[in-house]
Scaffold this active site. Structure first.
Site, short mmCIF file in Angstrom:
data_model
loop_
_atom_site.label_atom_id
_atom_site.label_comp_id
_atom_site.label_asym_id
_atom_site.label_seq_id
_atom_site.Cartn_x
_atom_site.Cartn_y
_atom_site.Cartn_z
N SER A 81 5.80 98.24 9.69
CA SER A 81 6.43 99.56 9.61
C SER A 81 6.64 100.11 11.01
CB SER A 81 5.54 100.54 8.84
OG SER A 81 5.28 100.07 7.56
N GLN A 107 1.32 98.73 13.48
CA GLN A 107 0.19 97.87 13.11
C GLN A 107 0.73 96.51 12.67
OE1 GLN A 107 -0.73 98.52 9.12
NE2 GLN A 107 -2.92 98.15 9.25
N GLU A 133 -4.03 95.53 -6.96
CA GLU A 133 -4.92 94.46 -7.46
C GLU A 133 -6.06 94.23 -6.47
OE1 GLU A 133 -1.58 94.20 -7.35
OE2 GLU A 133 -1.16 94.27 -9.50
N SER A 184 0.24 91.77 8.68
CA SER A 184 0.79 90.87 7.66
C SER A 184 1.73 89.83 8.24
CB SER A 184 1.58 91.68 6.62
OG SER A 184 0.80 92.72 6.13
N GLU A 238 -6.48 103.27 7.11
CA GLU A 238 -5.19 103.32 6.43
C GLU A 238 -5.36 103.78 4.98
OE1 GLU A 238 -3.03 99.59 6.37
OE2 GLU A 238 -1.20 100.62 5.75
C1 LIG Z 1 5.85 100.20 2.52
C2 LIG Z 1 5.05 99.09 3.15
C3 LIG Z 1 4.66 99.20 4.46
C4 LIG Z 1 3.92 98.18 5.07
N1 LIG Z 1 3.57 98.31 6.38
C5 LIG Z 1 2.87 97.32 6.99
C6 LIG Z 1 2.55 97.42 8.38
O1 LIG Z 1 2.89 98.40 9.06
N2 LIG Z 1 1.85 96.41 8.95
C7 LIG Z 1 1.46 95.31 8.26
O2 LIG Z 1 0.79 94.45 8.85
N3 LIG Z 1 1.76 95.17 6.94
C8 LIG Z 1 2.47 96.14 6.29
N4 LIG Z 1 2.81 96.02 4.96
C9 LIG Z 1 2.46 94.78 4.27
C10 LIG Z 1 1.37 94.92 3.23
O3 LIG Z 1 0.11 95.11 3.83
C11 LIG Z 1 1.41 93.64 2.39
O4 LIG Z 1 2.68 93.61 1.75
C12 LIG Z 1 0.31 93.62 1.35
O5 LIG Z 1 -0.94 93.44 1.97
C13 LIG Z 1 0.53 92.50 0.32
O6 LIG Z 1 0.77 91.29 0.92
P1 LIG Z 1 2.01 90.38 0.48
O7 LIG Z 1 3.24 91.23 0.47
O8 LIG Z 1 2.01 89.14 1.32
O9 LIG Z 1 1.73 90.00 -1.04
P2 LIG Z 1 0.78 88.84 -1.57
O10 LIG Z 1 -0.53 88.90 -0.87
O11 LIG Z 1 1.52 87.55 -1.52
O12 LIG Z 1 0.57 89.28 -3.06
C14 LIG Z 1 1.53 89.00 -4.10
C15 LIG Z 1 0.95 89.52 -5.42
O13 LIG Z 1 -0.26 88.79 -5.72
C16 LIG Z 1 -1.33 89.70 -5.93
N5 LIG Z 1 -2.57 89.13 -5.37
C17 LIG Z 1 -2.73 88.54 -4.16
N6 LIG Z 1 -4.00 88.17 -4.00
C18 LIG Z 1 -4.68 88.57 -5.11
C19 LIG Z 1 -6.04 88.46 -5.54
N7 LIG Z 1 -6.96 87.89 -4.75
N8 LIG Z 1 -6.37 88.98 -6.75
C20 LIG Z 1 -5.43 89.56 -7.55
N9 LIG Z 1 -4.11 89.68 -7.20
C21 LIG Z 1 -3.75 89.18 -6.00
C22 LIG Z 1 -0.94 90.96 -5.17
O14 LIG Z 1 -1.59 92.10 -5.71
C23 LIG Z 1 0.56 90.99 -5.38
O15 LIG Z 1 0.86 91.59 -6.62
C24 LIG Z 1 3.54 97.02 4.33
C25 LIG Z 1 3.95 96.91 3.00
C26 LIG Z 1 4.69 97.93 2.41
C27 LIG Z 1 5.11 97.78 0.98
#
Ligand SMILES: Cc1cc2nc3c(=O)[nH]c(=O)nc-3n(C[C@H](O)[C@H](O)[C@H](O)COP(=O)(O)OP(=O)(O)OC[C@H]3O[C@@H](n4cnc5c(N)ncnc54)[C@H](O)[C@@H]3O)c2cc1C
Length: 409
Positions: free
Chosen positions: A169, A134, A378, A137, A252
Site C-alpha cells: 500500500s 510496509q 481466517e 507480502s 497494524e
Molecule cells: C487493502 C490491502 C492492503 C494491503 N497492504 C499491504 C501492505 O501495505 N504491505 C504488505 O506487505 N501487504 C499488504 N497487503 C497484503 C496482505 O497482508 C495479504 O494479502 C494477506 O496477508 C493475505 O495474503 P495473500 O493475499 O497472499 O493470501 P493467501 O495467504 O494466499 O491466502 C489465500 C486464502 O487462503 C486462506 N489461508 C491461508 N492460510 C491459511 C491458514 N493457515 N488457515 C486458514 N486459511 C488460510 C486465507 O485466509 C485466504 O482466504 C494488503 C492487502 C490488502 C487487501
C-alpha cells in the site's frame, strides 16, 4: 515514546484549553465526517493535501502527541492523544496516506530504532515530510509471510536486496519503507529474517501500481533489483526480523480494529442520515440493520478501549489485536451491506452527474480488502483459536527445518 507519556491527570483548565486548541484546529483544517466519505487512494491531490495537513498539524504542536520532543513528537501524554482522538472522531482528517507511516512505521522506529535512526527519520515521518510503507507480502508469501524469499546479502559495507514484494500500500507515493528480507536461508523460516529501512526513490527499486476492483490503485508490486543500502539501515537485530514483523503486524491490527482516530470512527450516524434523506428510515428491515450496526460499533469501542488501555499500561497487545482486527473487518462488511440496502440500485447504477452516488459503490467494493489486509479473517481466527481458546496448533511438517530445505513453488 517519551518517559512523560504515562496517562496523567490534567487539570480541568489545562484539559479545557487543550480541547479548545484541538477543536479550533480541526474546524479550520478539516471537513466533518459524512461531508466526504470514500475517495480513490491513488489520487495525487489527496497525497499533497495529506502532506500539507500534516505539516500544519506538526507546526501547531498537535502531531504525534505522546512521542518525545527530542524526535519530533509533541512530548505530551497519552491522555492528550485520547482527547485528540475523541474530538477527531467527528472530523475527516485528510491524513489517510499516513495511515501506515504513523500507525505502524513510526512506532517501530520509536521502539527498535537506534538513536541515529530516530534522529534521522522520526521528525520527518511525524511532520509528513516523508511517507513510509510496509513491505512484507510477496507473491508466494502472504498469510505465511515468514516463508518469504526476498534476500538481503551483505557486500562490504552495504546490504544488497533482491526480490519482489506485492500488495504494498502506498509504495507509489512513499519515500521510505520497512522491508523484511531473508538474511540467513540456512535457518528455519522464522529465524533467518531481518528488517531494513529502504529508500523507495532509489532507481534500483521499481514500483508498479496494481489496479483494484474499486477502480483505485492503492497498492503495488515492488521489485528490488539488487538494491544497495548501508549496513546501518538494519532495524533491530540481525535475524530478529520475525519478532519485529510480529510487533508491526500487531500495531497494524490494533490500528485497523482498535485505532481511536477517524479510521475507526462510528459510521452508523452517516447511514442513519442517509436513510432519512432517502425516506427509508421507517422500513423495519433497514431500522433493524442500522440498530445492529450501531450496537456493534459500541462494542467495538469497548474492544478498542481494552486494547488501548493495555498498550497504555505498557503491555504488548497479544491476541486481542486479532479480536479487534476481526471485529473491524466484520463491521466493514456490515456497513457495506447496510449502505447497499439503503441506496438500493443507485449503488450499482447512477447518473454520471450524481457525484455522491459513486462513493457508496467504491466503499462497497473496497470493503472486502479490510478482511485481507493485516492478516485475513481466517488467520485471525486461527490465532484466536490457538491463543485464546487453547486449541491445538496447525500441523507443520517442516517445523524446525531450514528455510532452504523446504519445497516451494
Ligand atoms: C487493502 C490491502 C492492503 C494491503 N497492504 C499491504 C501492505 O501495505 N504491505 C504488505 O506487505 N501487504 C499488504 N497487503 C497484503 C496482505 O497482508 C495479504 O494479502 C494477506 O496477508 C493475505 O495474503 P495473500 O493475499 O497472499 O493470501 P493467501 O495467504 O494466499 O491466502 C489465500 C486464502 O487462503 C486462506 N489461508 C491461508 N492460510 C491459511 C491458514 N493457515 N488457515 C486458514 N486459511 C488460510 C486465507 O485466509 C485466504 O482466504 C494488503 C492487502 C490488502 C487487501
Amino acid at each position: 515514546m517519551s518517559e512523560d507519556t504515562e496517562i496523567a491527570d490534567l487539570s480541568a483548565e489545562a484539559e479545557q484549553s487543550f480541547r479548545e486548541k484541538v477543536s479550533d484546529f480541526l474546524e479550520k483544517n478539516c471537513d466533518r465526517v459524512g461531508e466526504s466519505e470514500a475517495t480513490l487512494e491513488d489520487d495525487p491531490a489527496r497525497v499533497a493535501e495529506c502532506r500539507n495537513f500534516q505539516q500544519e498539524l506538526f507546526s501547531s504542536g498537535l502531531a504525534a502527541l505522546s512521542y518525545s520532543k527530542e524526535f519530533g513528537g509533541a512530548g505530551l501524554t497519552k491522555k492528550h492523544q485520547e482527547i485528540f482522538d475523541q474530538i477527531a472522531r467527528d472530523w475527516r482528517l485528510p491524513n489517510g496516506p499516513l495511515y501506515i507511516s504513523h500507525g505502524m512505521c513510526l512506532p517501530m522506529l520509536d521502539q527498535y530504532g537506534t538513536a541515529k535512526q530516530k534522529n534521522t527519520y522520526m521528525e520527518d515521518c511525524i511532520s509528513g515530510k516523508t511517507i513510509w510503507c510496509q513491505l512484507f507480502s510477496e507473491p508466494g508469501a502472504g498469510s505465511d509471510v515468514a516463508g518469504l524469499s526476498t534476500r538481503a546479502t551483505k557486500d562490504g559495507d552495504e546490504w544488497v536486496i533482491s526480490g519482489q514484494k506485492v500488495w504494498t500500500s502506498g509504495a507509489h507515493y512513499a519515500d521510505l519503507g520497512l522491508v523484511v528480507a531473508r538474511t540467513d536461508p540456512s535457518l528455519p523460516k522464522h529465524q533467518g529474517l531481518s528488517m531494513f529501512i529502504v529508500d523507495l526513490t532509489d532507481p534500483d527499486v521499481e514500483v508498479r501500481p496494481l489496479r483494484q476492483i474499486s477502480g483505485g490503485s492503492g497498492f503495488n508490486e515492488v521489485f528490488f533489483n539488487e538494491t544497495r543500502i548501508p549496513l546501518e539501515n538494519l532495524l533491530g537485530d540481525l535475524n530478529q526480523g520475525w519478532n519485529l514483523a510480529v510487533s508491526m503486524l500487531m500495531f497494524e491490527r490494533v490500528s485497523i480494529g482498535a485505532g481511536s482516530g477517524s479510521l475507526t470512527a462510528d459510521r452508523s450516524p452517516v447511514l442513519i442520515e442517509l436513510a432519512k434523506d432517502l425516506d427509508k428510515n421507517s422500513d423495519p428491515y433497514i431500522r433493524q440493520i442500522l440498530s445492529d450496526l450501531w450496537i456493534r460499533e459500541k462494542i467495538r469501542r469497548f474492544i478498542g478501549q481494552r486494547v488501548r488501555d493495555s498498550v497504555a499500561a505498557g503491555r504488548v497487545p497479544g491476541p486481542e489485536g486479532s479480536i479487534a482486527k476481526l471485529n473491524g473487518s466484520l463491521l466493514a462488511r456490515l456497513f457495506r451491506d447496510a449502505s447497499m440496502q439503503i441506496v438500493g440500485t443507485n449503488g450499482q447504477a447512477w447518473e454520471i452527474e450524481d457525484e455522491d452516488a459513486e462513493k457508496w459503490a467504491v466503499g462497497c467494493l473496497a470493503a472486502s480488502g479490510v478482511s485481507i489486509a493485516g492478516g485475513t479473517d481466517e488467520v485471525q481466527r486461527n490465532i484466536i483459536g490457538e491463543r485464546v481458546l487453547g486449541l491445538p496448533k496447525e500441523p507443520d511438517p517442516y517445523k524446525g527445518a531450514s528455510w532452504d530445505s523446504v519445497p516451494r513453488n
